[in-house]
Design a protein around this motif. Sequence first.
Motif, PDB file in Angstrom:
ATOM      1  N   ASP A  29      21.697  38.047  30.205  1.00  0.00           N
ATOM      2  CA  ASP A  29      21.523  38.978  31.331  1.00  0.00           C
ATOM      3  C   ASP A  29      22.581  40.078  31.342  1.00  0.00           C
ATOM      4  O   ASP A  29      22.678  40.840  32.286  1.00  0.00           O
ATOM      5  N   GLY A  30      23.389  40.182  30.273  1.00  0.00           N
ATOM      6  CA  GLY A  30      24.367  41.253  30.144  1.00  0.00           C
ATOM      7  C   GLY A  30      25.722  40.957  30.770  1.00  0.00           C
ATOM      8  O   GLY A  30      26.601  41.799  30.738  1.00  0.00           O
ATOM      9  N   LEU A  31      25.894  39.778  31.336  1.00  0.00           N
ATOM     10  CA  LEU A  31      27.170  39.438  31.953  1.00  0.00           C
ATOM     11  C   LEU A  31      28.159  38.934  30.901  1.00  0.00           C
ATOM     12  O   LEU A  31      27.766  38.409  29.869  1.00  0.00           O
ATOM     13  N   ILE A  32      29.423  39.103  31.190  1.00  0.00           N
ATOM     14  CA  ILE A  32      30.489  38.660  30.287  1.00  0.00           C
ATOM     15  C   ILE A  32      30.850  37.221  30.665  1.00  0.00           C
ATOM     16  O   ILE A  32      31.279  36.972  31.790  1.00  0.00           O
ATOM     17  N   PRO A  33      30.675  36.256  29.751  1.00  0.00           N
ATOM     18  CA  PRO A  33      31.020  34.876  30.099  1.00  0.00           C
ATOM     19  C   PRO A  33      32.528  34.691  30.244  1.00  0.00           C
ATOM     20  O   PRO A  33      33.311  35.324  29.530  1.00  0.00           O
ATOM     21  N   VAL A  34      32.917  33.845  31.170  1.00  0.00           N
ATOM     22  CA  VAL A  34      34.327  33.549  31.420  1.00  0.00           C
ATOM     23  C   VAL A  34      34.483  32.027  31.442  1.00  0.00           C
ATOM     24  O   VAL A  34      33.719  31.329  32.104  1.00  0.00           O
ATOM     25  N   GLY A  61      42.221  40.983  38.281  1.00  0.00           N
ATOM     26  CA  GLY A  61      43.208  41.726  37.492  1.00  0.00           C
ATOM     27  C   GLY A  61      42.731  42.011  36.086  1.00  0.00           C
ATOM     28  O   GLY A  61      42.974  43.092  35.544  1.00  0.00           O
ATOM     29  N   ILE A  62      42.046  41.052  35.474  1.00  0.00           N
ATOM     30  CA  ILE A  62      41.496  41.266  34.131  1.00  0.00           C
ATOM     31  C   ILE A  62      40.451  42.365  34.184  1.00  0.00           C
ATOM     32  O   ILE A  62      40.432  43.273  33.337  1.00  0.00           O
ATOM     33  N   ALA A  63      39.586  42.331  35.202  1.00  0.00           N
ATOM     34  CA  ALA A  63      38.563  43.374  35.351  1.00  0.00           C
ATOM     35  C   ALA A  63      39.217  44.741  35.554  1.00  0.00           C
ATOM     36  O   ALA A  63      38.788  45.740  34.957  1.00  0.00           O
ATOM     37  N   ASP A  70      34.324  43.564  38.463  1.00  0.00           N
ATOM     38  CA  ASP A  70      34.372  42.119  38.204  1.00  0.00           C
ATOM     39  C   ASP A  70      33.006  41.464  38.386  1.00  0.00           C
ATOM     40  O   ASP A  70      32.810  40.328  37.988  1.00  0.00           O
ATOM     41  N   GLY A  71      32.046  42.171  38.922  1.00  0.00           N
ATOM     42  CA  GLY A  71      30.688  41.671  39.026  1.00  0.00           C
ATOM     43  C   GLY A  71      30.001  41.546  37.672  1.00  0.00           C
ATOM     44  O   GLY A  71      28.944  40.945  37.554  1.00  0.00           O
ATOM     45  N   ARG A  72      30.619  42.118  36.626  1.00  0.00           N
ATOM     46  CA  ARG A  72      30.061  42.002  35.276  1.00  0.00           C
ATOM     47  C   ARG A  72      30.382  40.663  34.632  1.00  0.00           C
ATOM     48  O   ARG A  72      29.844  40.342  33.580  1.00  0.00           O
ATOM     49  N   PHE A  73      31.259  39.855  35.262  1.00  0.00           N
ATOM     50  CA  PHE A  73      31.575  38.537  34.734  1.00  0.00           C
ATOM     51  C   PHE A  73      30.532  37.523  35.199  1.00  0.00           C
ATOM     52  O   PHE A  73      30.123  37.533  36.354  1.00  0.00           O
ATOM     53  N   ALA A  74      30.121  36.644  34.317  1.00  0.00           N
ATOM     54  CA  ALA A  74      29.242  35.537  34.688  1.00  0.00           C
ATOM     55  C   ALA A  74      30.052  34.542  35.515  1.00  0.00           C
ATOM     56  O   ALA A  74      31.283  34.576  35.524  1.00  0.00           O
TER      57      ALA A  74
END
Length: 92
Positions: A29-34, A61-63, A70-74
């Motif tokens: 879905d295009g999100l970055i896994p964490v 902070g990483i975002a 930060d909504g791009r993170f899963a």
Amino acid sequence: MCYENRGLNKVLVCTVGDLTPSATYRTPDGLIPVHYTVTPKTANAIDRDNAVAAMKAYQDGIAAALVIDDGRFAAPTISFATPEKPGKVEVT
């Protein structure tokens, strides 16, 4: 990249791997896994939900460092390693 948490828990937080905006690590879905690997400093049990919540500021902070929302993170996943002083959290 590592950050020292000087708060109550005094742990070292490190990012491992390529977390640049152009990294190819993406979910369908295009999100970055964490993923967090928590190495506690003591053998006391750590609540999974609280550990993820405690990492929210670091995730922000990483975002910010990557200049992304930060909504791009899963939703983060978490695992626990064997306790070892001074304790640390690896973000992959």
